[in-house]
Design an enzyme around this catalytic site. Structure first.
Site, PDB file in Angstrom:
ATOM      1  N   GLU A  85       3.467   0.413 -10.830  1.00  0.00           N
ATOM      2  CA  GLU A  85       4.635   0.256 -10.465  1.00  0.00           C
ATOM      3  C   GLU A  85       5.647   1.187 -11.440  1.00  0.00           C
ATOM      4  O   GLU A  85       6.647   0.732 -11.738  1.00  0.00           O
ATOM      5  CB  GLU A  85       5.238  -1.242 -10.580  1.00  0.00           C
ATOM      6  CG  GLU A  85       4.497  -1.861  -9.417  1.00  0.00           C
ATOM      7  CD  GLU A  85       5.048  -3.314  -9.469  1.00  0.00           C
ATOM      8  OE1 GLU A  85       6.225  -3.534  -9.614  1.00  0.00           O
ATOM      9  OE2 GLU A  85       4.326  -4.166  -9.282  1.00  0.00           O
ATOM     10  N   ALA A 121       0.726  -1.183  -0.026  1.00  0.00           N
ATOM     11  CA  ALA A 121      -0.030   0.061  -0.068  1.00  0.00           C
ATOM     12  C   ALA A 121       0.766   1.220  -0.129  1.00  0.00           C
ATOM     13  O   ALA A 121       1.216   1.780   1.232  1.00  0.00           O
ATOM     14  CB  ALA A 121      -0.939   0.050   1.255  1.00  0.00           C
ATOM     15  N   HIS A 123      -6.685 -10.133 -36.474  1.00  0.00           N
ATOM     16  CA  HIS A 123      -7.754 -10.962 -36.316  1.00  0.00           C
ATOM     17  C   HIS A 123      -9.320 -10.309 -36.844  1.00  0.00           C
ATOM     18  O   HIS A 123     -10.375 -11.236 -36.960  1.00  0.00           O
ATOM     19  CB  HIS A 123      -8.174 -11.443 -34.670  1.00  0.00           C
ATOM     20  CG  HIS A 123      -7.365 -12.598 -33.963  1.00  0.00           C
ATOM     21  ND1 HIS A 123      -6.138 -12.235 -33.772  1.00  0.00           N
ATOM     22  CD2 HIS A 123      -7.890 -13.853 -33.784  1.00  0.00           C
ATOM     23  CE1 HIS A 123      -5.856 -13.526 -33.224  1.00  0.00           C
ATOM     24  NE2 HIS A 123      -6.594 -14.330 -33.126  1.00  0.00           N
ATOM     25  N   GLY A 124      -9.164  -9.374 -37.441  1.00  0.00           N
ATOM     26  CA  GLY A 124     -10.309  -8.576 -37.657  1.00  0.00           C
ATOM     27  C   GLY A 124     -11.436  -8.359 -36.564  1.00  0.00           C
ATOM     28  O   GLY A 124     -11.266  -8.097 -35.639  1.00  0.00           O
ATOM     29  N   THR A 158       0.334   4.105  -2.873  1.00  0.00           N
ATOM     30  CA  THR A 158      -0.291   5.101  -3.617  1.00  0.00           C
ATOM     31  C   THR A 158      -1.576   5.559  -2.933  1.00  0.00           C
ATOM     32  O   THR A 158      -2.084   4.975  -2.106  1.00  0.00           O
ATOM     33  CB  THR A 158      -0.891   4.337  -5.051  1.00  0.00           C
ATOM     34  OG1 THR A 158       0.171   3.785  -5.837  1.00  0.00           O
ATOM     35  CG2 THR A 158      -1.384   5.616  -5.865  1.00  0.00           C
ATOM     36  N   GLU A 159      -1.487   7.027  -2.867  1.00  0.00           N
ATOM     37  CA  GLU A 159      -2.456   7.961  -2.320  1.00  0.00           C
ATOM     38  C   GLU A 159      -3.084   8.666  -3.360  1.00  0.00           C
ATOM     39  O   GLU A 159      -2.362   8.825  -4.644  1.00  0.00           O
ATOM     40  CB  GLU A 159      -1.850   8.623  -1.237  1.00  0.00           C
ATOM     41  CG  GLU A 159      -1.424   7.830  -0.257  1.00  0.00           C
ATOM     42  CD  GLU A 159      -0.816   8.515   1.145  1.00  0.00           C
ATOM     43  OE1 GLU A 159      -0.969   9.891   0.996  1.00  0.00           O
ATOM     44  OE2 GLU A 159      -0.158   7.987   1.771  1.00  0.00           O
ATOM     45  N   SER A 170       5.093   4.505 -17.751  1.00  0.00           N
ATOM     46  CA  SER A 170       6.162   4.500 -18.530  1.00  0.00           C
ATOM     47  C   SER A 170       7.221   5.683 -18.344  1.00  0.00           C
ATOM     48  O   SER A 170       8.317   5.782 -18.425  1.00  0.00           O
ATOM     49  CB  SER A 170       5.717   4.422 -20.025  1.00  0.00           C
ATOM     50  OG  SER A 170       5.200   2.996 -20.092  1.00  0.00           O
ATOM     51  N   GLU A 171       6.648   7.071 -18.563  1.00  0.00           N
ATOM     52  CA  GLU A 171       7.171   8.136 -18.440  1.00  0.00           C
ATOM     53  C   GLU A 171       8.144   8.229 -17.295  1.00  0.00           C
ATOM     54  O   GLU A 171       9.266   9.017 -17.341  1.00  0.00           O
ATOM     55  CB  GLU A 171       6.221   9.482 -18.362  1.00  0.00           C
ATOM     56  CG  GLU A 171       5.338   9.642 -19.574  1.00  0.00           C
ATOM     57  CD  GLU A 171       4.266   8.590 -19.720  1.00  0.00           C
ATOM     58  OE1 GLU A 171       4.062   7.982 -18.716  1.00  0.00           O
ATOM     59  OE2 GLU A 171       3.548   8.903 -20.687  1.00  0.00           O
ATOM     60  N   GLY A 220       0.573   9.381  -6.792  1.00  0.00           N
ATOM     61  CA  GLY A 220       0.740   8.390  -7.346  1.00  0.00           C
ATOM     62  C   GLY A 220       2.252   8.348  -7.903  1.00  0.00           C
ATOM     63  O   GLY A 220       3.050   7.635  -7.432  1.00  0.00           O
TER      64      GLY A 220
HETATM   65  C1  LIG Z   1      -4.332  -1.859 -11.902  1.00  0.00           C
HETATM   66  C2  LIG Z   1      -3.711  -1.335 -11.137  1.00  0.00           C
HETATM   67  C3  LIG Z   1      -3.077  -1.820  -9.784  1.00  0.00           C
HETATM   68  C4  LIG Z   1      -2.514  -1.159  -8.896  1.00  0.00           C
HETATM   69  N1  LIG Z   1      -1.852  -1.570  -7.889  1.00  0.00           N
HETATM   70  C5  LIG Z   1      -1.182  -0.909  -6.879  1.00  0.00           C
HETATM   71  C6  LIG Z   1      -0.773  -1.463  -5.628  1.00  0.00           C
HETATM   72  O1  LIG Z   1      -0.919  -2.738  -5.172  1.00  0.00           O
HETATM   73  N2  LIG Z   1      -0.276  -0.654  -4.647  1.00  0.00           N
HETATM   74  C7  LIG Z   1       0.171   0.598  -4.944  1.00  0.00           C
HETATM   75  O2  LIG Z   1       0.789   1.258  -4.115  1.00  0.00           O
HETATM   76  N3  LIG Z   1      -0.340   1.102  -6.095  1.00  0.00           N
HETATM   77  C8  LIG Z   1      -1.005   0.387  -7.120  1.00  0.00           C
HETATM   78  N4  LIG Z   1      -1.262   1.179  -8.053  1.00  0.00           N
HETATM   79  C9  LIG Z   1      -1.338   2.477  -8.283  1.00  0.00           C
HETATM   80  C10 LIG Z   1      -0.232   3.022  -9.453  1.00  0.00           C
HETATM   81  O3  LIG Z   1       1.151   2.504  -9.020  1.00  0.00           O
HETATM   82  C11 LIG Z   1      -0.464   4.380 -10.034  1.00  0.00           C
HETATM   83  O4  LIG Z   1      -1.551   4.258 -10.496  1.00  0.00           O
HETATM   84  C12 LIG Z   1       0.599   4.963 -10.664  1.00  0.00           C
HETATM   85  O5  LIG Z   1       1.736   4.967  -9.834  1.00  0.00           O
HETATM   86  C13 LIG Z   1       0.380   6.271 -11.225  1.00  0.00           C
HETATM   87  O6  LIG Z   1      -0.031   7.205 -10.434  1.00  0.00           O
HETATM   88  P1  LIG Z   1      -1.546   7.759 -10.661  1.00  0.00           P
HETATM   89  O7  LIG Z   1      -2.519   6.812 -10.995  1.00  0.00           O
HETATM   90  O8  LIG Z   1      -1.734   8.634  -9.515  1.00  0.00           O
HETATM   91  O9  LIG Z   1      -1.309   8.563 -11.787  1.00  0.00           O
HETATM   92  P2  LIG Z   1      -0.406  10.178 -11.835  1.00  0.00           P
HETATM   93  O10 LIG Z   1       0.641   9.969 -10.956  1.00  0.00           O
HETATM   94  O11 LIG Z   1      -1.401  10.938 -11.717  1.00  0.00           O
HETATM   95  O12 LIG Z   1       0.157  10.139 -13.423  1.00  0.00           O
HETATM   96  C14 LIG Z   1      -0.650  10.354 -14.439  1.00  0.00           C
HETATM   97  C15 LIG Z   1       0.164  10.124 -15.681  1.00  0.00           C
HETATM   98  O13 LIG Z   1       1.159  11.176 -15.807  1.00  0.00           O
HETATM   99  C16 LIG Z   1       2.307  10.900 -16.346  1.00  0.00           C
HETATM  100  N5  LIG Z   1       3.535  11.259 -15.536  1.00  0.00           N
HETATM  101  C17 LIG Z   1       3.582  10.828 -14.504  1.00  0.00           C
HETATM  102  N6  LIG Z   1       4.814  11.215 -13.824  1.00  0.00           N
HETATM  103  C18 LIG Z   1       5.520  11.770 -14.843  1.00  0.00           C
HETATM  104  C19 LIG Z   1       6.547  12.309 -15.410  1.00  0.00           C
HETATM  105  N7  LIG Z   1       7.596  12.411 -14.074  1.00  0.00           N
HETATM  106  N8  LIG Z   1       7.222  12.848 -16.406  1.00  0.00           N
HETATM  107  C20 LIG Z   1       6.042  12.848 -17.384  1.00  0.00           C
HETATM  108  N9  LIG Z   1       4.863  12.281 -17.330  1.00  0.00           N
HETATM  109  C21 LIG Z   1       4.697  11.954 -16.157  1.00  0.00           C
HETATM  110  C22 LIG Z   1       2.069   9.393 -16.652  1.00  0.00           C
HETATM  111  O14 LIG Z   1       1.576   9.414 -18.136  1.00  0.00           O
HETATM  112  C23 LIG Z   1       1.108   8.844 -15.810  1.00  0.00           C
HETATM  113  O15 LIG Z   1       0.276   7.798 -16.132  1.00  0.00           O
HETATM  114  C24 LIG Z   1      -2.161   0.378  -8.975  1.00  0.00           C
HETATM  115  C25 LIG Z   1      -2.544   0.865 -10.378  1.00  0.00           C
HETATM  116  C26 LIG Z   1      -3.426   0.137 -11.111  1.00  0.00           C
HETATM  117  C27 LIG Z   1      -4.113   0.941 -12.555  1.00  0.00           C
END
Ligand SMILES: Cc1cc2nc3c(=O)[nH]c(=O)nc-3n(C[C@H](O)[C@H](O)[C@H](O)COP(=O)(O)OP(=O)(O)OC[C@H]3O[C@@H](n4cnc5c(N)ncnc54)[C@H](O)[C@@H]3O)c2cc1C
Length: 384
Positions: free
Chosen positions: A364, A126, A339-340, A128-129, A367-368, A133
């Site tokens: 985790e 746990a 697969h169309g 993420t908040e 990509s950015e 993120g």
């Molecule tokens: C299916 C799923 C399972 C998950 N499981 C867990 C879990 O078990 N435990 C846990 O703690 N978290 C978990 N997460 C949370 C996950 O780690 C976060 O969603 C992730 O870190 C992105 O945070 P955010 O969703 O707040 O997006 P944001 O932080 O708001 O980011 C949004 C977008 O901004 C862009 N961005 C972010 N940073 C940068 C940068 N430095 N430069 C350029 N672009 C950037 C990226 O495109 C990113 O996708 C899970 C998420 C999903 C979708």
């Protein structure tokens, strides 16, 4: 028949090759799992994977600890993902959730590993908040000193296994310093007063996910994993190991998509012959195969480097995760295209893969974020 030629690469030993055969047979006998109730599916899969010994690879044995073998984790994840996304999820979360305990837990905390390895306890990570993120250092959930323990107040969101986990590793602000320097990790059993599931989150490829609420949750000081202020280090070291395994899961999805596409274009007849005879189709197949092999090289390079004693594999793990997840998305998209209409038919294998892969490019570390990590490592002249 999936391509297994990569198993002859020098990254692997005979033990890895035997393990790859074993997990393949297990998948054939036990998968796919019934997804109609995703929480129940995960519980059952954790029990089965524990019963048959596979979860023993996700954490060290507290009786005779030895380091995690990342190649083993990757081979198992790749194979499970190729067969069934939810099975990969169930396996992976046992490792990630217990990861901070495996790496930094003391002897008493490590007793939990007996149960996670046996599939008797489900774990969650746990971090993420809502406001933190990608910006991990911005965690707001507080852990304030109170008597001989801490009181946790705040919220976590997007927590995999939220609602079905027996133990949560919770990262909280203890305030030893600003930003990342003021975080600590805590081991928290599910049934503490003040802890609740605020919301179950539904996603395009269903698996258990929740928003968690902490209202004056008391934990003893002995619940802290590592030292006060070590939380960021604990989280990053855990991700260092498990990031490459996200790449392995993406690789499994991509391999399955390639196999499905190759079978389809051989069998589907258009313009007087098999689709596979059209050169533009061959171009797609060639690009897919190239991406799969390149992803495999990066994933198993990162895993091999960690297993061979590298203290950190930050650059290698980020490259593996970034490349394997991004390219798997493209490989799967090509498979859908080939697969169309059948590619977007609900229930088709490639339609499922198309939904399964998407979140791996976000969690985790999006990509950015991986690109930022790689660039920083390169610019600092770090070899890993
Ligand atoms: C299916 C799923 C399972 C998950 N499981 C867990 C879990 O078990 N435990 C846990 O703690 N978290 C978990 N997460 C949370 C996950 O780690 C976060 O969603 C992730 O870190 C992105 O945070 P955010 O969703 O707040 O997006 P944001 O932080 O708001 O980011 C949004 C977008 O901004 C862009 N961005 C972010 N940073 C940068 C940068 N430095 N430069 C350029 N672009 C950037 C990226 O495109 C990113 O996708 C899970 C998420 C999903 C979708």
């Amino acid at each position: 028949m999936p391509d297994k030629s990569f198993l002859t690469w020098p990254f692997f030993t005979d033990r890895h090759r035997a393990l790859a055969d074993g997990i393949e047979r297990w998948c054939e006998d036990n998968l796919p799992a019934d997804h109609s109730d995703v929480e129940e599916a995960c519980r059952e899969l954790v029990q089965k994977l524990g019963r048959d010994g596979w979860l023993a690879h996700t954490a060290p044995d507290p009786q005779s600890p030895s380091p995690l073998d990342v190649r083993t984790l990757c081979l198992i994840r790749e194979t499970l993902a190729r067969h069934n996304g939810i099975a990969d999820f169930a396996f992976a979360m046992q490792g990630l959730g217990a990861g901070p305990i495996s790496l930094f837990g003391n002897a008493a905390q490590r007793q939990w590993l007996k149960r996670t390895r046996a599939g008797e306890a489900i774990s969650a990570f746990a971090l993420t908040e809502p406001q933190s993120g990608s910006d991990v250092a911005n965690i707001a959930l507080t852990a304030e000193r109170y008597g001989d323990g801490y009181v946790l107040d705040g919220e976590k969101t997007w927590i995999s296994n939220g609602g079905i986990a027996d133990l949560y590793v919770v990262f909280a602000r203890t305030g030893e310093g600003p930003g990342a320097k003021g975080l600590s990790a805590f081991l928290m059993p599910k049934d503490l007063v003040g802890f609740s599931i605020a919301e179950k989150i539904e996603v395009i490829a269903p698996h258990p996910l929740a928003r968690l609420k902490f209202e004056r949750v008391c934990v003893p000081a002995s619940a802290m994993i590592g030292a006060p202020g070590d939380g960021f280090k604990v989280a990053m070291a855990t991700l260092d190991i498990f990031r490459a395994t996200v790449g392995a899961a993406a690789l499994g999805f991509a391999r399955r998509a390639l196999d499905e596409a190759a079978a389809r274009v051989r069998e589907r007849k258009l313009f007087g012959g098999p689709l596979a005879e059209l050169q533009m189709v061959q171009e797609q197949i060639a690009e897919m195969a190239l991406d799969v092999d390149a992803a495999a090289l990066l994933v198993y390079r990162a895993a091999w480097a960690k297993d061979n004693g590298a203290a950190r594999v930050t650059r290698e793990a980020s490259m593996a995760k970034l490349f394997a997840t991004e390219r798997a998305q493209q490989v799967i998209d090509k498979a859908v295209q080939l697969h169309g209409g059948d590619g977007v038919r609900r229930g088709a294998v490639v339609e499922r893969l198309y939904r399964e892969i998407r979140a791996l490019r976000i969690y985790e570390g999006a990509s950015e974020v991986q690109k930022v990590v790689i660039a920083r490592q390169v610019l600092a002249g770090a070899s890993s």
